[in-house]
Write an enzyme that holds these catalytic residues in place. Structure first.
Site, PDB file in Angstrom:
ATOM      1  N   HIS A 121       0.990  -1.166  -0.094  1.00  0.00           N
ATOM      2  CA  HIS A 121      -0.134   0.007  -0.010  1.00  0.00           C
ATOM      3  C   HIS A 121       0.888   1.102  -0.062  1.00  0.00           C
ATOM      4  O   HIS A 121       1.930   1.184   0.392  1.00  0.00           O
ATOM      5  CB  HIS A 121      -0.679  -0.235   1.216  1.00  0.00           C
ATOM      6  CG  HIS A 121      -1.733   0.925   1.518  1.00  0.00           C
ATOM      7  ND1 HIS A 121      -1.614   2.294   1.858  1.00  0.00           N
ATOM      8  CD2 HIS A 121      -3.217   1.140   0.969  1.00  0.00           C
ATOM      9  CE1 HIS A 121      -2.695   3.030   1.929  1.00  0.00           C
ATOM     10  NE2 HIS A 121      -3.599   2.081   1.520  1.00  0.00           N
ATOM     11  N   ASP A 197       3.376  -4.384   7.710  1.00  0.00           N
ATOM     12  CA  ASP A 197       2.009  -3.625   7.513  1.00  0.00           C
ATOM     13  C   ASP A 197       0.977  -4.738   7.984  1.00  0.00           C
ATOM     14  O   ASP A 197       0.516  -5.525   7.083  1.00  0.00           O
ATOM     15  CB  ASP A 197       1.956  -2.934   6.469  1.00  0.00           C
ATOM     16  CG  ASP A 197       0.805  -2.386   5.923  1.00  0.00           C
ATOM     17  OD1 ASP A 197      -0.148  -2.506   6.876  1.00  0.00           O
ATOM     18  OD2 ASP A 197       0.511  -1.576   4.694  1.00  0.00           O
ATOM     19  N   GLN A 200      -4.195  -5.051   6.858  1.00  0.00           N
ATOM     20  CA  GLN A 200      -5.409  -5.837   6.462  1.00  0.00           C
ATOM     21  C   GLN A 200      -5.298  -7.426   7.253  1.00  0.00           C
ATOM     22  O   GLN A 200      -6.680  -8.153   7.367  1.00  0.00           O
ATOM     23  CB  GLN A 200      -5.321  -6.033   4.939  1.00  0.00           C
ATOM     24  CG  GLN A 200      -5.368  -4.932   4.120  1.00  0.00           C
ATOM     25  CD  GLN A 200      -6.915  -4.222   4.321  1.00  0.00           C
ATOM     26  OE1 GLN A 200      -7.761  -4.881   4.664  1.00  0.00           O
ATOM     27  NE2 GLN A 200      -6.942  -2.965   3.709  1.00  0.00           N
ATOM     28  N   LYS A 223     -10.345  -0.462  10.844  1.00  0.00           N
ATOM     29  CA  LYS A 223     -10.507  -1.613   9.868  1.00  0.00           C
ATOM     30  C   LYS A 223     -10.942  -2.886  10.745  1.00  0.00           C
ATOM     31  O   LYS A 223     -11.001  -3.824   9.980  1.00  0.00           O
ATOM     32  CB  LYS A 223      -9.203  -1.930   8.954  1.00  0.00           C
ATOM     33  CG  LYS A 223      -8.918  -0.798   7.976  1.00  0.00           C
ATOM     34  CD  LYS A 223      -7.881  -1.174   7.144  1.00  0.00           C
ATOM     35  CE  LYS A 223      -7.385  -0.175   6.326  1.00  0.00           C
ATOM     36  NZ  LYS A 223      -7.865   0.474   5.257  1.00  0.00           N
ATOM     37  N   CYS A 363      -4.833   2.635  -3.531  1.00  0.00           N
ATOM     38  CA  CYS A 363      -3.588   3.136  -2.795  1.00  0.00           C
ATOM     39  C   CYS A 363      -2.609   1.994  -3.032  1.00  0.00           C
ATOM     40  O   CYS A 363      -1.683   1.844  -2.156  1.00  0.00           O
ATOM     41  CB  CYS A 363      -3.939   3.355  -1.443  1.00  0.00           C
ATOM     42  SG  CYS A 363      -5.042   4.875  -1.394  1.00  0.00           S
TER      43      CYS A 363
HETATM   44  N1  C6P Z   1      -6.339   0.833   2.753  1.00  0.00           N
HETATM   45  C1  C6P Z   1      -8.138   0.165   1.246  1.00  0.00           C
HETATM   46  O1  C6P Z   1      -9.165   0.796   0.943  1.00  0.00           O
HETATM   47  P1  C6P Z   1      -4.997   3.773   6.944  1.00  0.00           P
HETATM   48  O2  C6P Z   1      -5.826   4.627   5.968  1.00  0.00           O
HETATM   49  O3  C6P Z   1      -3.771   4.461   7.522  1.00  0.00           O
HETATM   50  O4  C6P Z   1      -6.017   3.389   8.334  1.00  0.00           O
HETATM   51  O5  C6P Z   1      -4.436   2.387   6.461  1.00  0.00           O
HETATM   52  C2  C6P Z   1      -3.557   2.420   5.400  1.00  0.00           C
HETATM   53  C3  C6P Z   1      -3.361   1.040   4.877  1.00  0.00           C
HETATM   54  C4  C6P Z   1      -1.978   0.448   5.136  1.00  0.00           C
HETATM   55  N2  C6P Z   1      -1.687  -0.917   4.748  1.00  0.00           N
HETATM   56  C5  C6P Z   1      -2.709  -1.560   3.982  1.00  0.00           C
HETATM   57  C6  C6P Z   1      -2.409  -2.928   3.693  1.00  0.00           C
HETATM   58  C7  C6P Z   1      -3.816  -0.931   3.709  1.00  0.00           C
HETATM   59  O6  C6P Z   1      -4.924  -1.658   3.075  1.00  0.00           O
HETATM   60  C8  C6P Z   1      -3.997   0.463   4.144  1.00  0.00           C
HETATM   61  C9  C6P Z   1      -5.624   1.086   3.766  1.00  0.00           C
HETATM   62  C10 C6P Z   1      -7.482   0.982   2.528  1.00  0.00           C
HETATM   63  O7  C6P Z   1      -7.419  -0.722   0.900  1.00  0.00           O
HETATM   64  C11 C6P Z   1      -7.769   2.557   2.206  1.00  0.00           C
HETATM   65  S1  C6P Z   1      -6.562   3.243   1.169  1.00  0.00           S
END
Ligand code: C6P
Length: 405
Positions: A121, A197, A200, A223, A363
């Site tokens: 991401h 990371d 997910q 999430k 993203c």
């Molecule tokens: N992905 C998606 O629709 P945040 O936005 O900081 O809570 O999470 C960032 C992030 C980091 N790593 C991974 C693997 C992610 O999937 C995400 C967030 C969302 O896929 C929003 S772009």
């Protein structure tokens, strides 16, 4: 042993589903809906205990501090950390990854290397890219058509200059679940720090930082049924003790002189300024809710629904599904494209049918570039989703094709 959960029963705990009766919410990888207990926990904090933490010498402040610290403890237990000193609350997974890249970045020098994967991401790419200004080199490990990382390439990419290996545990596009334990082991054998990371993975499966042996794990409360605006960074105590703070200001200091300052104990050294106390308390309630269901059962339900969705979607002609066709290898995240249709058009028409999916680059532009596309449609599931919703999704895709083609 995993037990079957009842998504229809679970839906009753989520106020949004009694208001939006027709909504098939299939954008859980972006953010999840919130159960009443989480909404109440946040509301009750503001209604009965609102005060700043670590500052007030009066009862409600002491109670707020106790609840805030308990939220750290609960999070530590949830991911198998050694204690609350290893849990830092941030705003989101993005901020958690920035804290690691920013702090570790201070110690890196020209010629040092950071290994990433092509599945990342943007949150786990862009913070590391900033270190290129110092002469730090980025290297990428690729993945195959089956959505699996090339583990041999890891061995080739990691060398004596590798200082950090930072990788996604589960892809937000392909759904692939990477072998985090194996990658952390390769990183450590080469003297590098392993950053995971878990944005997910943590919401959807049992994750134990000790078993995985990572140095850092980043994830987001929103999430996993928790509030927005609260993120988590787990860090091994010895790594956090060595690490410089990233943000400076109130509460993260022990003492401040005119020209110098010393740092507070862990985890507060990394939590500058007034934190999101209500968010942390709401997150604690979300963890409690997920623990009641049981993470093994969450995973089993999602595996079942993903297997069903992969089968049903494959029956629709002209659909390209990305990643593994085996539900055991992946999360409940399925990205696809309908031949001849732009994902934005598909998403807009599905919305007319009350189905919420994500469409766009998710993203993850380097990942999409490897797939050879600019955008995908993505359906992603959680504990309250049903096979009937998958049927509605498939029927609506069929309708899209007949209207738009
Ligand atoms: N992905 C998606 O629709 P945040 O936005 O900081 O809570 O999470 C960032 C992030 C980091 N790593 C991974 C693997 C992610 O999937 C995400 C967030 C969302 O896929 C929003 S772009």
């Amino acid at each position: 042993m995993a037990v079957k959960i009842n998504p229809k029963r679970i839906r009753k705990d989520f106020p949004i589903f009694s208001r939006e009766r027709k909504l098939a919410y299939l954008d859980n990888a972006a953010t999840t809906q919130k159960p009443k207990c989480v909404i109440d926990a946040e509301k009750n904090f503001y209604g009965s205990t609102n005060a700043n933490v670590h500052r007030g010498l009066y009862k409600i402040s002491e109670r707020a501090t106790e609840m805030y610290e308990k939220a750290h403890e609960k999070t530590a237990e949830f991911v198998g950390a050694g204690g609350m000193q290893e849990i830092i609350f941030t705003r989101n997974a993005t901020e958690s990854l920035n804290v690691v890249a920013g702090s570790i970045g201070k110690t890196l020098k020209a010629g040092d290397e950071v290994v990433l994967t092509l599945m990342e991401h943007h949150s786990n790419i862009v913070p590391w890219q900033q270190l290129q200004r110092k002469g730090v080199k980025l290297r990428y490990v690729g993945f195959g058509k089956d959505g699996k990382l090339d583990y041999n390439e890891f061995e080739q990419c990691i060398g004596k200059n590798t200082k950090v290996v930072s990788f996604v545990h589960a892809s937000n596009v392909l759904g692939s679940i990477n072998d985090a334990k194996k990658i952390c082991k390769i990183a450590h054998e080469n003297g590098a720090i392993a950053v995971v990371d878990g944005a997910q993975s943590v919401p959807h499966m049992e994750v134990d930082v000790k078993k995985m042996d990572c140095d850092f794990l980043a994830f987001s409360a929103h999430k996993m049924l928790g509030p927005m605006g609260i993120g988590i960074l787990y860090g091994k105590e010895e790594a956090l003790l060595k690490m410089e703070p990233f943000l400076y200001g109130g509460d993260m200091i022990k003492s401040v002189g005119k020209f110098e300052a010393s740092w507070n104990t862990l985890p507060w050294k990394f939590e500058a300024g007034t934190p999101n106390v209500a968010g942390a308390i709401g997150f604690s309630a979300a963890i409690g809710y997920l623990e009641n269901i049981g993470m093994q059962n969450v995973r089993k339900h999602e595996e079942e629904i993903t297997e069903y969705a992969l089968r049903k979607l494959s029956e629709i002609g002209g659909l390209e599904i990305y990643g593994s066709r085996n539900a055991q290898d992946r999360l409940g995240v399925i990205s696809f494209n309908v031949e001849g249709l732009h994902p934005h058009d598909v998403a807009a028409l599905l919305d007319e049918e009350g189905i919420a999916i994500r469409a766009g680059h998710a993203c993850a532009q380097p990942l999409l570039a490897q797939l050879g596309v600019n955008a995908v449609c993505r359906a992603s599931f959680y504990v309250y989703n049903t096979k009937e919703e998958v049927d509605r999704l498939c029927k609506a895709i069929g309708k899209c094709k007949s209207i738009l083609m």
